[in-house]
Design a protein around this motif. Structure first.
Motif, PDB file in Angstrom:
ATOM      1  N   GLY A 131       0.820  -1.202   0.000  1.00 49.21           N
ATOM      2  CA  GLY A 131       0.000   0.000   0.000  1.00 49.21           C
ATOM      3  C   GLY A 131       0.856   1.255   0.000  1.00 49.21           C
ATOM      4  O   GLY A 131       0.509   2.252  -0.613  1.00 49.21           O
ATOM      5  N   LYS A 132       1.998   1.203   0.701  1.00 47.35           N
ATOM      6  CA  LYS A 132       2.837   2.371   0.848  1.00 47.35           C
ATOM      7  C   LYS A 132       3.363   2.858  -0.502  1.00 47.35           C
ATOM      8  O   LYS A 132       3.486   4.042  -0.753  1.00 47.35           O
ATOM      9  CB  LYS A 132       4.008   2.013   1.748  1.00 47.35           C
ATOM     10  N   ALA A 133       3.651   1.900  -1.365  1.00 41.85           N
ATOM     11  CA  ALA A 133       4.262   2.248  -2.633  1.00 41.85           C
ATOM     12  C   ALA A 133       3.341   3.138  -3.465  1.00 41.85           C
ATOM     13  O   ALA A 133       3.785   4.097  -4.076  1.00 41.85           O
ATOM     14  CB  ALA A 133       4.599   0.985  -3.398  1.00 41.85           C
ATOM     15  N   VAL A 134       2.064   2.821  -3.470  1.00 37.50           N
ATOM     16  CA  VAL A 134       1.139   3.626  -4.282  1.00 37.50           C
ATOM     17  C   VAL A 134      -0.003   4.113  -3.399  1.00 37.50           C
ATOM     18  O   VAL A 134      -1.109   3.610  -3.473  1.00 37.50           O
ATOM     19  CB  VAL A 134       0.567   2.807  -5.456  1.00 37.50           C
ATOM     20  N   ARG A 135       0.290   5.086  -2.552  1.00 37.74           N
ATOM     21  CA  ARG A 135      -0.761   5.571  -1.649  1.00 37.74           C
ATOM     22  C   ARG A 135      -1.657   6.560  -2.372  1.00 37.74           C
ATOM     23  O   ARG A 135      -1.154   7.519  -2.976  1.00 37.74           O
ATOM     24  CB  ARG A 135      -0.138   6.211  -0.415  1.00 37.74           C
ATOM     25  N   SER A 136      -2.908   6.269  -2.288  1.00 32.41           N
ATOM     26  CA  SER A 136      -3.848   7.168  -2.966  1.00 32.41           C
ATOM     27  C   SER A 136      -4.018   8.448  -2.154  1.00 32.41           C
ATOM     28  O   SER A 136      -3.605   8.530  -0.999  1.00 32.41           O
ATOM     29  CB  SER A 136      -5.190   6.473  -3.099  1.00 32.41           C
ATOM     30  N   ASP A 137      -4.636   9.440  -2.760  1.00 32.24           N
ATOM     31  CA  ASP A 137      -4.895  10.694  -2.059  1.00 32.24           C
ATOM     32  C   ASP A 137      -5.722  10.467  -0.816  1.00 32.24           C
ATOM     33  O   ASP A 137      -5.519  11.076   0.218  1.00 32.24           O
ATOM     34  CB  ASP A 137      -5.636  11.666  -2.984  1.00 32.24           C
ATOM     35  N   ARG A 138      -6.677   9.536  -0.967  1.00 34.23           N
ATOM     36  CA  ARG A 138      -7.561   9.283   0.164  1.00 34.23           C
ATOM     37  C   ARG A 138      -6.773   8.691   1.343  1.00 34.23           C
ATOM     38  O   ARG A 138      -6.990   9.049   2.499  1.00 34.23           O
ATOM     39  CB  ARG A 138      -8.661   8.321  -0.282  1.00 34.23           C
ATOM     40  N   ALA A 139      -5.874   7.766   1.022  1.00 34.44           N
ATOM     41  CA  ALA A 139      -5.061   7.166   2.084  1.00 34.44           C
ATOM     42  C   ALA A 139      -4.229   8.228   2.783  1.00 34.44           C
ATOM     43  O   ALA A 139      -4.095   8.246   4.010  1.00 34.44           O
ATOM     44  CB  ALA A 139      -4.153   6.096   1.494  1.00 34.44           C
ATOM     45  N   LYS A 140      -3.673   9.138   1.978  1.00 30.86           N
ATOM     46  CA  LYS A 140      -2.858  10.211   2.561  1.00 30.86           C
ATOM     47  C   LYS A 140      -3.707  11.094   3.472  1.00 30.86           C
ATOM     48  O   LYS A 140      -3.300  11.473   4.562  1.00 30.86           O
ATOM     49  CB  LYS A 140      -2.234  11.053   1.450  1.00 30.86           C
ATOM     50  N   ALA A 141      -4.907  11.420   2.971  1.00 30.69           N
ATOM     51  CA  ALA A 141      -5.802  12.279   3.761  1.00 30.69           C
ATOM     52  C   ALA A 141      -6.175  11.589   5.067  1.00 30.69           C
ATOM     53  O   ALA A 141      -6.212  12.206   6.129  1.00 30.69           O
ATOM     54  CB  ALA A 141      -7.053  12.595   2.955  1.00 30.69           C
ATOM     55  N   GLU A 142      -6.388  10.265   4.973  1.00 30.65           N
ATOM     56  CA  GLU A 142      -6.739   9.528   6.188  1.00 30.65           C
ATOM     57  C   GLU A 142      -5.581   9.512   7.173  1.00 30.65           C
ATOM     58  O   GLU A 142      -5.761   9.644   8.374  1.00 30.65           O
ATOM     59  CB  GLU A 142      -7.152   8.101   5.833  1.00 30.65           C
TER      60      GLU A 142
END
Lengths: 427, 321
Positions: B19-30
Motif C-alpha cells: 500500500g505504501k508504494a502507491v498511496r492514494s490521495d484518500r489514504a494520505k488524507a486519512e
C-alpha cells in the motif's frame, strides 16, 4: 437551551479570574496550614478572624496526618516559593530544615519578645535556630510515665517519686505484665531513643548547627550504650510483647489498657482517649481509677529524666504576601485563652504556663502540673537541618528493638548516619 | 484501509508495504487525519512522560537537595556510583525481583484457572461470575493494602484467631515483624488484587482459540489435559506472554502495599520505595533521580527480554496477527 448553558459556562470561565483579582482588594486572607486535629485550630482561626475586626481573615488548610508527610508537603511547596503559605503548623524537629534555607520569614523582635513570655523552655528551645526564635511556640507536648496503680503497688514502687527504667522493667517482668513503649519503625522510635540518650546525659547530635559533612554524632558513647541496653532488653525479654516491633503510640495504649498493662511512656492524648473509651462502654470504668501518671522514667537513678518534647510551633512563610498580618495573626492564635481552649477541648497541652491556671484545663487534665513540669525538663530531638536523615538512620539501625545490642548498635548507627550525611550511603 | 485493499495484489503477504508504494490521495488524507486526531494526545504524552524522564536524567547528574537550592553541584555519574555500590540498593532490587517473580507466577496459575472458569461457565452465571472475579481489581490499591494490613495486624487482625490451628500461626504472631511473614502478606495482597487483571487478559486469549481445534482433538480421543496443554496453551501463547509482561512490569514497580504495610521495615524495601524515600522523603533530588533512572532502565530491560528473547508479539495478542 444547551447553547445558553454553554454561553453561561464560557462567561463564568472568563469572569472567574477577575473575581480572584477582586479578592485582593479587601482585607488579606491568610492561609493557615494546620495539622489534623479535632477542629480546634479551625475554631481558633475563626475566633482570631473575629478579633481582627476586618484587618485580616484566616482560612485553614489541613496537612497530611503524619509529621513526616506534613514536612514533605511544606518543604516542597516552600522550595517552589509558594506564596499561598502564610502560617503553618510545624512539628519542631523540622523547623531548622525550613529555617536554614530561609523558608521562614524573619520574626520581628517585638513579636519574638511577646511570644516568648511565660513560655516553657522546651518550646522555646524547639522553636529556635541559630540563637534566633524562628517560629512562634503554640502547643507543647511531652510524654509522661503512665502506670497501673495496682501493678506499681504490688512492685512496691511509687512512680510519683521518680522511677528508673530498670525498676519498671523488673516490675513488669516479675508480674508477667507488658510495658507500653513504641518499637515501630517510625518517628516514635526516634522519640524514645532521643529521650533515653538525653536522660543518660548525652546527645544524638553533638553539633546540630554543622553542615552535613561535619555533623558529629554522640551515639557511640556511654549514653548511647545505656539507651541501647534498655531498648535491647525490652525487645529481647518479651516485656514489650509480641507487638513491640510494630507498636506505635496507639498500639502501646491498647496494650496498656489491656489485662497485661503495667507501665507506659506516652503522650497525654491517652488520658482523653481512655476516658472516651470508658464513656463509649468499650473500656471498664475501673481502668481509669487504676491509672496514675508521673514524670518520664530515669536512666540513672541520680539524674533527672529528659522527657520527649513534641508539639507545634507556628512558622510564617517567607514567600507570603502578608508577613506582618501573618505574625499578627500568629500572636492571636497563641493567646493564653486560645491555648487553654485548645488544651481543654483538643487535648494538646499549652506552651504558655499561664494556660495551666485555667479552670477548664485543670478539670480536663488532672495531671496538668506534671505536664508543665515535664515540659520544663523536656529535651527536644536534634535541632539540625538534617533531622530527617538522622531520624530515619536511627530507625534503620535501632529496629527491631530485639536486635539492639549496646556493644554494636550505637557504633554502627553512628557510622551509618555519618555516611548517609556525607552522601556516601543510601538510606 | 480501503485503498490498501484496492491496490493489493492477490496473495500479497505484506499489505502495508504494498500500500505504501502507491498511496492514494484518500489514504494520505486519512493518514493526515489520523495525525490530527492522535497528535494532541501524542504531544501531551511527550510532555508528561518524556519531559520528566529527561529532567530526571539531567537531575541525576547533580548533587541537589531541595532545601539547599544554592548548593547544587555537578557530580557527573557520582550519584550512580553511590547507588550501585550500596547494599541498600541491591537489597531493594533483590526484594523487588522476588516479589515480581513470586506474584507473577502465582497470578498466572490462578488467573488461568479463573479465566477457564469464566470461559466455561454457563451463560446465566457468566455475568455475575465475571463481576465477582473483577471486584478486587476495582479496589484502589491503597485501600486493599490497608484492608490486608488490618487483617493481619497483631492487635486488630482476625487472621491469627481464625487460623491458629495452622502450625506456626498463633495469637502472638506479629506478621509485620519479620521479613518472611511481611513479604508473604505483601505478596498475598498483591496477588488477590491483580489476579483478575491477568485472568481478563487470558480470557481474551481463550476466546481466540478456535473451537474446531478443540473439538477435533476431542474427537481424536485427547484427554482434557492433552487438549489444554497441546491445543489451548500453544494457541494462546501470545496472550499469556503479554499478560506476563504487563504484570511483571506492574509488579516490578510495586509501591503502595509495601508503603502501607511495613514502610520498608525488616528488609522489605523495594526499588520504588527507595526512590520515593530518597527524592520525596530526604528531598535529595539528585540521588533520588539516579535511583529512578535505574528503575526505569530495569523496566526497559524487562521489556527487552520479553519482546526479544521470548518474542512477545503485542499485535498478535490483540488479534491482529
Amino acid at each position: 437551551m444547551r447553547r445558553r448553558a454553554l454561553t453561561a459556562a464560557i462567561g463564568l470561565a472568563l469572569l472567574a479570574p477577575l473575581a480572584a483579582c477582586s479578592g485582593e482588594s479587601g482585607p488579606p486572607t491568610l492561609t493557615w496550614y494546620t495539622n489534623p486535629d479535632d477542629g480546634g485550630q479551625a475554631e481558633i482561626a475563626r475566633r482570631c478572624t473575629d478579633a481582627a475586626d476586618g484587618a485580616y481573615r484566616i482560612s485553614t488548610e489541613v496537612l497530611p496526618r503524619d509529621a513526616a508527610s506534613q514536612r514533605e508537603q511544606l518543604a516542597r511547596r516552600l522550595a517552589a516559593k509558594d506564596s499561598s503559605i502564610d502560617i503553618m503548623s510545624l512539628d519542631p524537629p523540622f523547623i531548622p530544615e525550613l529555617a536554614e534555607p530561609g523558608f521562614l520569614a524573619p520574626m520581628p523582635d517585638e513579636v519574638a519578645e511577646a511570644v516568648s513570655k511565660d513560655v516553657v523552655q522546651g518550646a522555646l528551645d524547639a522553636s529556635t535556630w541559630k540563637d534566633e526564635l524562628v517560629a512562634v511556640p503554640f502547643w507543647a507536648n511531652t510524654q509522661l510515665l503512665w502506670f497501673r496503680k495496682s501493678v506499681a503497688e504490688e512492685a512496691g514502687l511509687d512512680p510519683e517519686k521518680g522511677v528508673t527504667w530498670k525498676e519498671i522493667i523488673d516490675a513488669a517482668k516479675d508480674q508477667d505484665k507488658l510495658l507500653g513503649v513504641q518499637g515501630a519503625k517510625a518517628e516514635s522510635l526516634t522519640v524514645w531513643v532521643n529521650a533515653l540518650v538525653e536522660s543518660a546525659g548525652g546527645h544524638i547530635v553533638e553539633n546540630p548547627e554543622a553542615s552535613a559533612d561535619e555533623v558529629k554524632l554522640g551515639l557511640d558513647s556511654d549514653a548511647g550504650k545505656a539507651a541501647a541496653e534498655i531498648i535491647g532488653e525490652i525487645g529481647r525479654d518479651g516485656t514489650g510483647g509480641a507487638g513491640l516491633p510494630t507498636a506505635d503510640e496507639n498500639a502501646s495504649m491498647v496494650t496498656f489498657q489491656g489485662d497485661r498493662g503495667s507501665f507506659m511512656v506516652n503522650w497525654p492524648f491517652v488520658w482523653s482517649a481512655t476516658n472516651a473509651g470508658v464513656e463509649a462502654g468499650t473500656l471498664p470504668k475501673e481502668l481509669v481509677d487504676d491509672i496514675g501518671w508521673a514524670i518520664y522514667p530515669r536512666v540513672d537513678e541520680g539524674e533527672d529524666a529528659r522527657p520527649p518534647y513534641g508539639g507545634i510551633s507556628l512558622g510564617v512563610g517567607a514567600f507570603s504576601k502578608h508577613v506582618d498580618a501573618a505574625y499578627e495573626a500568629a500572636q492571636c492564635i497563641v493567646g493564653v485563652d486560645n491555648q487553654a481552649f485548645y488544651m481543654a477541648t483538643n487535648g494538646n497541652p499549652a506552651s504558655n504556663t499561664k494556660a495551666y491556671d485555667d479552670p477548664q484545663v485543670k478539670e480536663a487534665f488532672p495531671m496538668a502540673d506534671v505536664i508543665r513540669q515535664s515540659l520544663e525538663q523536656a529535651a527536644p530531638r536534634p535541632q539540625t537541618p538534617y533531622y530527617n536523615e538522622v531520624s530515619t538512620g536511627l530507625q534503620e539501625t535501632w529496629h527491631p528493638p530485639a536486635s539492639v545490642n549496646p556493644d554494636t548498635t550505637p557504633k554502627e548507627s553512628s557510622e551509618f548516619i555519618t555516611a548517609v550525611l556525607r552522601g556516601e550511603a543510601l538510606l | 484501509m480501503s485503498a490498501d485493499v484496492e491496490t493489493r495484489a492477490p496473495g500479497t503477504k505484506e499489505p502495508g508495504r504494498a500500500g505504501k508504494a502507491v498511496r492514494s490521495d484518500r489514504a494520505k488524507a486519512e493518514a493526515r487525519l489520523g495525525w490530527w486526531l492522535a497528535g494532541p494526545a501524542f504531544v501531551v504524552m511527550l510532555a508528561v512522560t518524556l519531559y520528566p524522564i529527561l529532567q530526571a536524567l539531567y537531575d541525576s547528574l547533580f548533587q541537589y537537595r531541595l532545601t539547599a537550592p544554592d548548593d547544587q553541584k555537578f557530580v557527573g555519574l557520582g550519584n550512580y556510583q553511590t547507588v550501585l555500590t550500596d547494599r541498600v540498593f541491591w537489597g531493594a532490587l533483590l526484594v523487588t525481583l522476588l516479589i515480581t517473580v513470586v506474584t507473577v507466577v502465582i497470578e498466572l496459575v490462578l488467573g488461568f484457572a479463573l479465566a477457564l472458569v469464566m470461559h466455561r461457565a454457563i451463560k446465566s452465571l457468566r455475568g455475575i461470575l465475571r463481576t465477582a472475579i473483577l471486584v478486587p481489581y476495582g479496589i484502589i490499591t491503597v485501600v486493599s493494602a490497608f484492608a490486608w494490613f488490618y487483617m493481619f495486624d497483631i492487635q486488630s487482625g482476625f487472621v491469627n484467631h481464625w487460623f491458629d490451628w495452622v502450625p506456626g500461626i498463633s495469637p502472638d504472631l506479629n506478621w509485620f515483624a519479620q521479613q518472611g511473614t511481611s513479604l508473604f502478606v505483601i505478596c498475598a495482597s498483591e496477588i488477590w488484587k491483580t489476579t483478575p487483571f491477568i485472568s481478563l487478559l487470558l480470557l481474551a486469549g481463550l476466546a481466540q482459540v478456535p473451537t474446531e481445534l478443540e473439538e477435533a482433538a476431542e474427537v481424536d480421543g485427547a484427554t482434557w489435559w492433552q487438549r489444554f496443554a497441546r491445543v489451548i496453551v500453544p494457541n494462546m501463547k501470545a496472550a499469556i506472554m503479554v499478560a506476563v509482561l504487563f504484570r511483571a512490569l506492574d509488579a516490578f514497580r510495586i509501591f503502595d502495599n509495601v508503603f502501607i504495610m511495613t514502610n520498608g521495615a525488616n528488609g522489605t524495601t523495594v526499588l520504588s520505595l527507595l526512590a520515593y524515600r530518597t527524592s520525596i522523603g530526604r528531598l535529595e533530588i539528585g540521588l533520588g533521580s539516579a535511583i529512578s533512572v535505574l528503575l526505569f532502565l530495569c523496566v526497559i530491560l524487562i521489556c527487552f527480554i520479553a519482546i526479544k528473547l521470548f518474542k512477545v508479539d503485542l499485535a498478535s495478542a490483540r488479534g491482529e496477527g
